[in-house]
Design an enzyme around this catalytic site. Structure first.
Site, PDB file in Angstrom:
ATOM      1  N   ASN A   1      24.662  -6.301 -45.675  1.00  0.00           N
ATOM      2  CA  ASN A   1      24.651  -4.838 -45.521  1.00  0.00           C
ATOM      3  C   ASN A   1      25.975  -4.280 -44.980  1.00  0.00           C
ATOM      4  O   ASN A   1      26.432  -4.662 -43.898  1.00  0.00           O
ATOM      5  CB  ASN A   1      23.508  -4.461 -44.567  1.00  0.00           C
ATOM      6  CG  ASN A   1      22.981  -3.064 -44.819  1.00  0.00           C
ATOM      7  OD1 ASN A   1      23.420  -2.379 -45.741  1.00  0.00           O
ATOM      8  ND2 ASN A   1      22.026  -2.651 -43.991  1.00  0.00           N
TER       9      ASN A   1
ATOM     10  N   HIS B   1       6.521  -1.550 -40.455  1.00  0.00           N
ATOM     11  CA  HIS B   1       7.299  -0.754 -39.499  1.00  0.00           C
ATOM     12  C   HIS B   1       6.595   0.582 -39.262  1.00  0.00           C
ATOM     13  O   HIS B   1       6.341   1.312 -40.215  1.00  0.00           O
ATOM     14  CB  HIS B   1       8.673  -0.420 -40.069  1.00  0.00           C
ATOM     15  CG  HIS B   1       9.616  -1.577 -40.070  1.00  0.00           C
ATOM     16  ND1 HIS B   1      10.971  -1.419 -40.193  1.00  0.00           N
ATOM     17  CD2 HIS B   1       9.410  -2.907 -39.950  1.00  0.00           C
ATOM     18  CE1 HIS B   1      11.553  -2.604 -40.160  1.00  0.00           C
ATOM     19  NE2 HIS B   1      10.634  -3.520 -40.027  1.00  0.00           N
TER      20      HIS B   1
ATOM     21  N   ARG C   1       5.109  -3.262 -36.261  1.00  0.00           N
ATOM     22  CA  ARG C   1       6.223  -3.069 -35.335  1.00  0.00           C
ATOM     23  C   ARG C   1       6.281  -1.595 -34.970  1.00  0.00           C
ATOM     24  O   ARG C   1       6.309  -0.744 -35.849  1.00  0.00           O
ATOM     25  CB  ARG C   1       7.519  -3.496 -36.038  1.00  0.00           C
ATOM     26  CG  ARG C   1       8.726  -3.441 -35.154  1.00  0.00           C
ATOM     27  CD  ARG C   1       9.992  -3.697 -35.955  1.00  0.00           C
ATOM     28  NE  ARG C   1      10.634  -2.458 -36.326  1.00  0.00           N
ATOM     29  CZ  ARG C   1      11.915  -2.357 -36.737  1.00  0.00           C
ATOM     30  NH1 ARG C   1      12.658  -3.434 -36.834  1.00  0.00           N
ATOM     31  NH2 ARG C   1      12.425  -1.195 -37.043  1.00  0.00           N
TER      32      ARG C   1
ATOM     33  N   TYR D   1      17.409   3.558 -32.796  1.00  0.00           N
ATOM     34  CA  TYR D   1      17.280   2.536 -33.836  1.00  0.00           C
ATOM     35  C   TYR D   1      15.816   2.466 -34.309  1.00  0.00           C
ATOM     36  O   TYR D   1      14.893   2.456 -33.500  1.00  0.00           O
ATOM     37  CB  TYR D   1      17.707   1.145 -33.316  1.00  0.00           C
ATOM     38  CG  TYR D   1      17.142   0.088 -34.222  1.00  0.00           C
ATOM     39  CD1 TYR D   1      17.733  -0.146 -35.459  1.00  0.00           C
ATOM     40  CD2 TYR D   1      15.959  -0.568 -33.913  1.00  0.00           C
ATOM     41  CE1 TYR D   1      17.160  -1.025 -36.363  1.00  0.00           C
ATOM     42  CE2 TYR D   1      15.379  -1.450 -34.799  1.00  0.00           C
ATOM     43  CZ  TYR D   1      15.979  -1.672 -36.022  1.00  0.00           C
ATOM     44  OH  TYR D   1      15.393  -2.519 -36.916  1.00  0.00           O
TER      45      TYR D   1
ATOM     46  N   ASP E   1      11.275  -4.124 -31.698  1.00  0.00           N
ATOM     47  CA  ASP E   1      12.652  -4.591 -31.901  1.00  0.00           C
ATOM     48  C   ASP E   1      13.581  -3.866 -30.933  1.00  0.00           C
ATOM     49  O   ASP E   1      13.764  -2.649 -31.026  1.00  0.00           O
ATOM     50  CB  ASP E   1      13.068  -4.305 -33.349  1.00  0.00           C
ATOM     51  CG  ASP E   1      14.404  -4.934 -33.733  1.00  0.00           C
ATOM     52  OD1 ASP E   1      15.104  -5.413 -32.826  1.00  0.00           O
ATOM     53  OD2 ASP E   1      14.732  -4.933 -34.930  1.00  0.00           O
TER      54      ASP E   1
ATOM     55  N   HIS F   1      16.729  -4.542 -30.750  1.00  0.00           N
ATOM     56  CA  HIS F   1      17.992  -4.468 -31.487  1.00  0.00           C
ATOM     57  C   HIS F   1      19.222  -4.784 -30.631  1.00  0.00           C
ATOM     58  O   HIS F   1      20.221  -4.056 -30.657  1.00  0.00           O
ATOM     59  CB  HIS F   1      18.127  -3.092 -32.172  1.00  0.00           C
ATOM     60  CG  HIS F   1      18.687  -3.198 -33.561  1.00  0.00           C
ATOM     61  ND1 HIS F   1      19.932  -2.759 -33.888  1.00  0.00           N
ATOM     62  CD2 HIS F   1      18.162  -3.712 -34.695  1.00  0.00           C
ATOM     63  CE1 HIS F   1      20.152  -2.989 -35.177  1.00  0.00           C
ATOM     64  NE2 HIS F   1      19.094  -3.567 -35.691  1.00  0.00           N
TER      65      HIS F   1
ATOM     66  N   GLU G   1      11.587  -8.453 -30.110  1.00  0.00           N
ATOM     67  CA  GLU G   1      12.669  -8.950 -30.965  1.00  0.00           C
ATOM     68  C   GLU G   1      14.036  -8.579 -30.413  1.00  0.00           C
ATOM     69  O   GLU G   1      14.225  -7.465 -29.907  1.00  0.00           O
ATOM     70  CB  GLU G   1      12.472  -8.342 -32.354  1.00  0.00           C
ATOM     71  CG  GLU G   1      13.558  -8.672 -33.350  1.00  0.00           C
ATOM     72  CD  GLU G   1      13.278  -8.006 -34.692  1.00  0.00           C
ATOM     73  OE1 GLU G   1      12.103  -7.730 -34.999  1.00  0.00           O
ATOM     74  OE2 GLU G   1      14.247  -7.741 -35.416  1.00  0.00           O
TER      75      GLU G   1
ATOM     76  N   GLU H   1      18.119 -12.585 -36.632  1.00  0.00           N
ATOM     77  CA  GLU H   1      18.412 -11.958 -37.928  1.00  0.00           C
ATOM     78  C   GLU H   1      19.911 -11.916 -38.222  1.00  0.00           C
ATOM     79  O   GLU H   1      20.294 -11.803 -39.379  1.00  0.00           O
ATOM     80  CB  GLU H   1      17.787 -10.556 -38.028  1.00  0.00           C
ATOM     81  CG  GLU H   1      18.378  -9.548 -37.080  1.00  0.00           C
ATOM     82  CD  GLU H   1      17.744  -8.163 -37.201  1.00  0.00           C
ATOM     83  OE1 GLU H   1      16.516  -8.086 -37.313  1.00  0.00           O
ATOM     84  OE2 GLU H   1      18.489  -7.173 -37.172  1.00  0.00           O
TER      85      GLU H   1
ATOM     86  N   ARG I   1      14.343 -15.872 -36.669  1.00  0.00           N
ATOM     87  CA  ARG I   1      14.331 -14.834 -37.710  1.00  0.00           C
ATOM     88  C   ARG I   1      15.441 -14.942 -38.750  1.00  0.00           C
ATOM     89  O   ARG I   1      15.575 -14.083 -39.618  1.00  0.00           O
ATOM     90  CB  ARG I   1      14.428 -13.454 -37.019  1.00  0.00           C
ATOM     91  CG  ARG I   1      13.108 -13.060 -36.460  1.00  0.00           C
ATOM     92  CD  ARG I   1      13.098 -11.717 -35.814  1.00  0.00           C
ATOM     93  NE  ARG I   1      13.722 -10.627 -36.541  1.00  0.00           N
ATOM     94  CZ  ARG I   1      13.242 -10.051 -37.637  1.00  0.00           C
ATOM     95  NH1 ARG I   1      12.122 -10.491 -38.175  1.00  0.00           N
ATOM     96  NH2 ARG I   1      13.894  -9.035 -38.198  1.00  0.00           N
TER      97      ARG I   1
ATOM     98  N   HIS J   1      13.519 -12.223 -41.227  1.00  0.00           N
ATOM     99  CA  HIS J   1      14.028 -10.869 -41.420  1.00  0.00           C
ATOM    100  C   HIS J   1      13.666 -10.423 -42.840  1.00  0.00           C
ATOM    101  O   HIS J   1      13.834 -11.182 -43.790  1.00  0.00           O
ATOM    102  CB  HIS J   1      15.552 -10.928 -41.243  1.00  0.00           C
ATOM    103  CG  HIS J   1      16.251  -9.626 -41.243  1.00  0.00           C
ATOM    104  ND1 HIS J   1      17.597  -9.526 -41.483  1.00  0.00           N
ATOM    105  CD2 HIS J   1      15.816  -8.369 -41.027  1.00  0.00           C
ATOM    106  CE1 HIS J   1      17.968  -8.264 -41.406  1.00  0.00           C
ATOM    107  NE2 HIS J   1      16.911  -7.541 -41.130  1.00  0.00           N
TER     108      HIS J   1
ATOM    109  N   ASP K   1      17.497  -4.024 -46.770  1.00  0.00           N
ATOM    110  CA  ASP K   1      18.832  -4.442 -47.226  1.00  0.00           C
ATOM    111  C   ASP K   1      18.842  -5.891 -47.727  1.00  0.00           C
ATOM    112  O   ASP K   1      19.891  -6.385 -48.155  1.00  0.00           O
ATOM    113  CB  ASP K   1      19.891  -4.221 -46.139  1.00  0.00           C
ATOM    114  CG  ASP K   1      19.472  -4.678 -44.756  1.00  0.00           C
ATOM    115  OD1 ASP K   1      18.616  -4.021 -44.140  1.00  0.00           O
ATOM    116  OD2 ASP K   1      19.999  -5.697 -44.298  1.00  0.00           O
TER     117      ASP K   1
ATOM    118  N   GLU L   1       8.499 -10.272 -42.042  1.00  0.00           N
ATOM    119  CA  GLU L   1       8.748  -8.821 -41.982  1.00  0.00           C
ATOM    120  C   GLU L   1       8.629  -8.242 -43.386  1.00  0.00           C
ATOM    121  O   GLU L   1       9.164  -8.811 -44.345  1.00  0.00           O
ATOM    122  CB  GLU L   1      10.150  -8.559 -41.430  1.00  0.00           C
ATOM    123  CG  GLU L   1      10.483  -7.080 -41.315  1.00  0.00           C
ATOM    124  CD  GLU L   1      11.862  -6.828 -40.690  1.00  0.00           C
ATOM    125  OE1 GLU L   1      12.672  -7.771 -40.610  1.00  0.00           O
ATOM    126  OE2 GLU L   1      12.106  -5.676 -40.290  1.00  0.00           O
TER     127      GLU L   1
ATOM    128  N   TRP M   1      25.171  -1.762 -31.798  1.00  0.00           N
ATOM    129  CA  TRP M   1      24.255  -0.892 -32.540  1.00  0.00           C
ATOM    130  C   TRP M   1      22.900  -1.572 -32.688  1.00  0.00           C
ATOM    131  O   TRP M   1      22.731  -2.701 -32.806  1.00  0.00           O
ATOM    132  CB  TRP M   1      24.789  -0.552 -33.939  1.00  0.00           C
ATOM    133  CG  TRP M   1      23.721   0.199 -34.687  1.00  0.00           C
ATOM    134  CD1 TRP M   1      23.263   1.470 -34.429  1.00  0.00           C
ATOM    135  CD2 TRP M   1      22.915  -0.296 -35.767  1.00  0.00           C
ATOM    136  NE1 TRP M   1      22.243   1.801 -35.284  1.00  0.00           N
ATOM    137  CE2 TRP M   1      22.001   0.731 -36.108  1.00  0.00           C
ATOM    138  CE3 TRP M   1      22.879  -1.491 -36.472  1.00  0.00           C
ATOM    139  CZ2 TRP M   1      21.036   0.594 -37.126  1.00  0.00           C
ATOM    140  CZ3 TRP M   1      21.937  -1.645 -37.479  1.00  0.00           C
ATOM    141  CH2 TRP M   1      21.036  -0.594 -37.815  1.00  0.00           C
TER     142      TRP M   1
END
Ligand code: GCO
Ligand code: MG
Length: 402
Positions: free
Chosen positions: A37, A122, A147, A159, A210, A212, A236, A262, A283, A312, A316, A339, A402
């Site tokens: 991605n 999600h 999630r 996020y 998550d 992130h 996560e 991931e 993941r 994961h 993407d 996922e 991020w």
């Protein structure tokens, strides 16, 4: 059998995908996902310029040897670009082997260990109540595992939460968007979300979250500890994954199950996590983790330490990767969960797959190999467009994860 040609198909049905197609002299071809991605062309060039010339003339049956040719043989080992390219080659070779032997991939890597594959969806909302409602709707749609992410008071861009009235898709076709973040606000808010989710929906649904990669080990420890009463399926990416030792502190302070990986691309990214049993789910996806051949080793090592897989599966990662993941999930004993973020319908104009969702599970068909195909004419209708993931800063402007 010999490899006679390989093409890279870069297309953008709603978002960018890179697909490797390897042709043999027997008329059989194989597909591999090579999508990274926001860095799609880097992998496409790596494949085109360095890998494909070396593939021509090789016997596609020798998957393990070809894997090591591109891993050991490159001298420059690991890294997301290299490993995504190797993953794509590996996936395509397993696809060819399945087609040559007229059997689905899962049959080549152990056969069926289960009949269907547990997936998680999600759910997100602008605030706690909206998220709670969306979780309820997804339970009605049949999901057993969900999630949950929610907007946070005082933070504009969170996020996993889409503000527009369309499905969440973080990569945007413009220069990277800059978001602002404050971990303290997040830490204060999140336990309230999960308290409310359990009050309204009870003990049954598996709930995931998550983080992130945004917490330090001590912040993640506080979060995992405060979430304990709500019995998450997993928390996560509580911390940034590059310092494996960072998970030690989180583990010492909480029994909330942890998932990470991931962004990993080799078994060497998670040996400490496994041998010290610092995580519960790994993941690393097939598309970025060295393909089916390398993930078989990762999963085998994980199984020794009672760690399960939780691949994961964001949008993407293309339908080619999803198909490979589902076959893998079907075959191994220590599968945990998959996922599942469905691709937009336009993606099906380009990729034809052999899997479907049924009451909280994915079911796969018996087509040989990965069971997925690409319509190259349709792909041409959706030319590549540069896109980036967002970047993130703290409120005072400091660059952040991020
Ligand atoms: C997930 C991931 C994704 C990533 C995305 C980056 O758990 O699905 O965190 O949302 O951010 O795949 O490309
Ligand atoms: Mg994630």
């Amino acid at each position: 059998m010999k490899i006679i040609k390989a093409d890279i198909i870069v297309c953008s049905p709603g978002r960018n995908f890179v697909t490797l197609k390897i042709y043999t002299d027997q008329g059989i071809y194989g597909l591999g996902d090579a999508t990274l991605n926001g860095r799609e062309k880097a992998v496409a060039t790596y494949l085109e310029e360095y890998c494909i010339p070396c593939l021509i003339g090789k016997d596609p049956a020798n998957i393990e040897d070809i894997w090591h040719y591109f891993y050991r043989g490159a001298y420059w080992k690991r890294g997301p670009v290299t490993m995504t390219a190797i993953s794509a080659i590996d996936m395509a070779l397993w696809d060819i082997k399945g087609k040559a032997l007229d059997t689905p991939l899962y049959n080549l890597i152990g056969g069926k260990s289960r009949g269907k594959i547990l997936v998680y969806s999600h759910a997100y909302g602008k605030d706690i109540e909206e998220t709670v409602d969306v979780v309820g709707r997804q339970m009605e749609e049949g999901f057993h595992a969900i999630r949950a992410q929610s907007g946070i008071p005082g933070i504009d861009d969170v996020y996993g939460v889409s503000k527009a009235d369309k499905p969440y898709e973080p990569a945007q076709r413009q220069l990277p968007k800059e978001s602002l973040w404050e971990t303290e606000k997040y830490l204060n808010h999140l336990p309230k979300l999960f308290k409310r989710l359990r009050e309204v929906h009870g003990d049954d649904p598996h709930l995931l979250h998550d983080a992130h990669h945004r917490c330090t080990p001590v912040e993640a420890s506080r979060l995992a500890k405060e979430l304990e009463p709500y019995h998450l399926f997993w928390l996560e990416d509580p911390v940034s994954g590059e310092l494996q030792e960072g998970l030690r502190l989180v583990r010492q302070h909480s029994v909330t199950p942890l998932a990470i990986g991931e962004v990993f691309n080799s078994i060497y990214d998670c040996t400490t996590l496994m041998t010290e049993q610092l995580i519960d789910y790994i993941r690393m996806p097939i598309v970025h983790g060295g393909g089916i051949s390398h993930l078989l080793k990762v999963a085998a090592m994980a199984s020794i330490y009672h760690i399960k897989t939780g691949f994961h599966g964001a949008t993407d990662l293309s339908p080619v990767n999803l198909a490979a993941s589902l076959h893998f999930d079907m075959a191994i004993n220590n599968f945990g969960i998959q996922e599942y973020m469905p691709h937009q319908p336009v993606v099906n104009e380009v990729f034809q797959s052999d899997y479907y969702f049924d009451k909280g599970y994915m079911v796969i068909g018996d087509r040989p190999g990965l069971g997925v195909d690409i319509d190259e004419k349709a792909a041409k209708k959706f030319p590549y467009q540069r896109a980036y993931l967002p970047v993130n800063r703290k409120m005072d402007g400091t660059m952040f994860h991020w």
